[in-house]
Design a protein around this motif. Structure first.
Motif, short mmCIF file in Angstrom:
data_model
loop_
_atom_site.label_atom_id
_atom_site.label_comp_id
_atom_site.label_asym_id
_atom_site.label_seq_id
_atom_site.Cartn_x
_atom_site.Cartn_y
_atom_site.Cartn_z
N LYS A 86 0.80 -0.97 -0.71
CA LYS A 86 -0.48 -0.11 0.57
C LYS A 86 0.77 1.13 0.27
O LYS A 86 1.99 1.37 0.20
N PRO A 87 0.65 2.25 -0.55
CA PRO A 87 0.85 3.39 -0.76
C PRO A 87 1.53 4.14 0.62
O PRO A 87 0.39 3.79 1.73
N THR A 88 2.18 5.00 0.81
CA THR A 88 2.65 5.56 2.40
C THR A 88 2.01 6.90 2.45
O THR A 88 1.01 7.33 0.96
N ALA A 89 1.06 6.67 3.22
CA ALA A 89 0.43 8.65 3.64
C ALA A 89 1.22 10.02 2.63
O ALA A 89 0.85 10.23 1.66
N SER A 90 2.41 9.46 2.93
CA SER A 90 3.68 11.03 1.98
C SER A 90 2.77 10.49 0.29
O SER A 90 2.71 11.22 -0.53
N GLU A 91 3.09 9.40 0.62
CA GLU A 91 2.56 9.03 -1.43
C GLU A 91 1.95 9.02 -2.16
O GLU A 91 1.49 9.82 -2.74
N LEU A 92 0.91 9.40 -1.19
CA LEU A 92 -0.82 9.25 -1.67
C LEU A 92 -1.10 10.80 -1.53
O LEU A 92 -1.64 11.40 -2.31
N GLU A 93 -0.73 12.08 -0.72
CA GLU A 93 -0.68 13.22 -0.68
C GLU A 93 0.24 13.65 -1.70
O GLU A 93 -0.60 14.57 -2.41
N MET A 94 1.48 13.09 -2.64
CA MET A 94 1.98 13.16 -3.77
C MET A 94 0.96 12.86 -5.22
O MET A 94 0.97 13.82 -5.65
N ALA A 95 0.46 12.28 -5.33
CA ALA A 95 -0.49 11.17 -5.74
C ALA A 95 -1.67 12.47 -6.07
O ALA A 95 -2.01 13.01 -7.30
N TRP A 96 -2.25 13.29 -4.65
CA TRP A 96 -3.06 14.49 -4.85
C TRP A 96 -3.06 15.38 -5.63
O TRP A 96 -3.99 16.32 -5.85
N VAL A 97 -1.54 15.56 -5.30
CA VAL A 97 -0.92 16.44 -5.59
C VAL A 97 -0.68 16.70 -6.71
O VAL A 97 -1.01 17.56 -8.27
N PHE A 98 -0.62 15.71 -7.52
CA PHE A 98 -0.23 15.33 -8.89
C PHE A 98 -2.00 15.94 -9.92
O PHE A 98 -1.51 16.80 -10.61
N HIS A 99 -2.49 15.31 -9.26
CA HIS A 99 -4.09 15.41 -9.69
C HIS A 99 -4.70 16.83 -9.33
O HIS A 99 -5.03 17.28 -10.56
N SER A 100 -4.57 17.32 -8.68
CA SER A 100 -4.66 18.51 -8.51
C SER A 100 -4.34 19.29 -9.76
O SER A 100 -5.27 20.29 -10.02
N GLY A 101 -3.04 19.50 -9.82
CA GLY A 101 -2.11 20.59 -11.17
C GLY A 101 -2.98 19.93 -12.15
O GLY A 101 -2.82 20.94 -13.02
N ILE A 102 -3.09 18.61 -12.58
CA ILE A 102 -4.05 18.95 -13.92
C ILE A 102 -5.00 19.34 -13.20
O ILE A 102 -6.04 19.94 -14.31
N PHE A 103 -6.18 18.98 -12.66
CA PHE A 103 -7.22 19.62 -12.47
C PHE A 103 -7.30 20.78 -12.30
O PHE A 103 -8.03 21.14 -12.87
N TYR A 104 -6.49 22.11 -11.65
CA TYR A 104 -6.58 23.06 -12.21
C TYR A 104 -5.58 23.85 -13.39
O TYR A 104 -6.75 24.53 -13.29
N TYR A 105 -5.23 22.85 -14.11
CA TYR A 105 -5.47 23.42 -15.57
C TYR A 105 -7.09 23.88 -16.58
O TYR A 105 -7.29 24.62 -16.36
N GLY A 106 -7.52 22.91 -15.88
CA GLY A 106 -8.98 23.59 -16.62
C GLY A 106 -9.55 24.15 -16.03
O GLY A 106 -10.69 25.21 -16.41
N VAL A 107 -9.28 24.52 -14.45
CA VAL A 107 -10.85 25.74 -13.58
C VAL A 107 -9.63 27.52 -14.66
O VAL A 107 -10.03 28.03 -14.74
N ARG A 108 -8.06 26.74 -14.87
CA ARG A 108 -7.82 28.13 -14.84
C ARG A 108 -8.00 28.34 -17.02
O ARG A 108 -8.24 29.50 -16.81
#
Length: 72
Positions: free
Chosen positions: A4-26
């Motif tokens: 299973k991914p660690t808490a830190s690894e999961l957090e980084m996955a969300w950071v990556f995801h939010s960057g792509i999501f925010y492209y659409g918002v911008r």
């Protein structure tokens, strides 16, 4: 065996995801200029993310650098 991914690894996955999501918002909400080649933006983001992820989290043998202390 996959672990299973660690808490830190999961957090980084969300950071990556939010960057792509925010492209659409911008682009669509703020109507800000963005790189029009969305596929290229995602490729670049993924390449940078994976290179950084490996550097920070390493392999099964553990991280390749000393931990970084967050400030603030």
């Amino acid at each position: 065996m996959q672990t299973k991914p660690t808490a830190s690894e999961l957090e980084m996955a969300w950071v990556f995801h939010s960057g792509i999501f925010y492209y659409g918002v911008r682009k669509y909400i703020y109507e800000s200029p963005v790189l029009e080649d969305k596929e290229q933006m995602i490729k670049d983001a993924l390449e940078a993310f994976l290179a950084g992820f490996e550097r920070v989290f390493g392999t099964a043998a553990g991280p390749r650098h000393a931990p970084v202390e967050a400030v603030g």
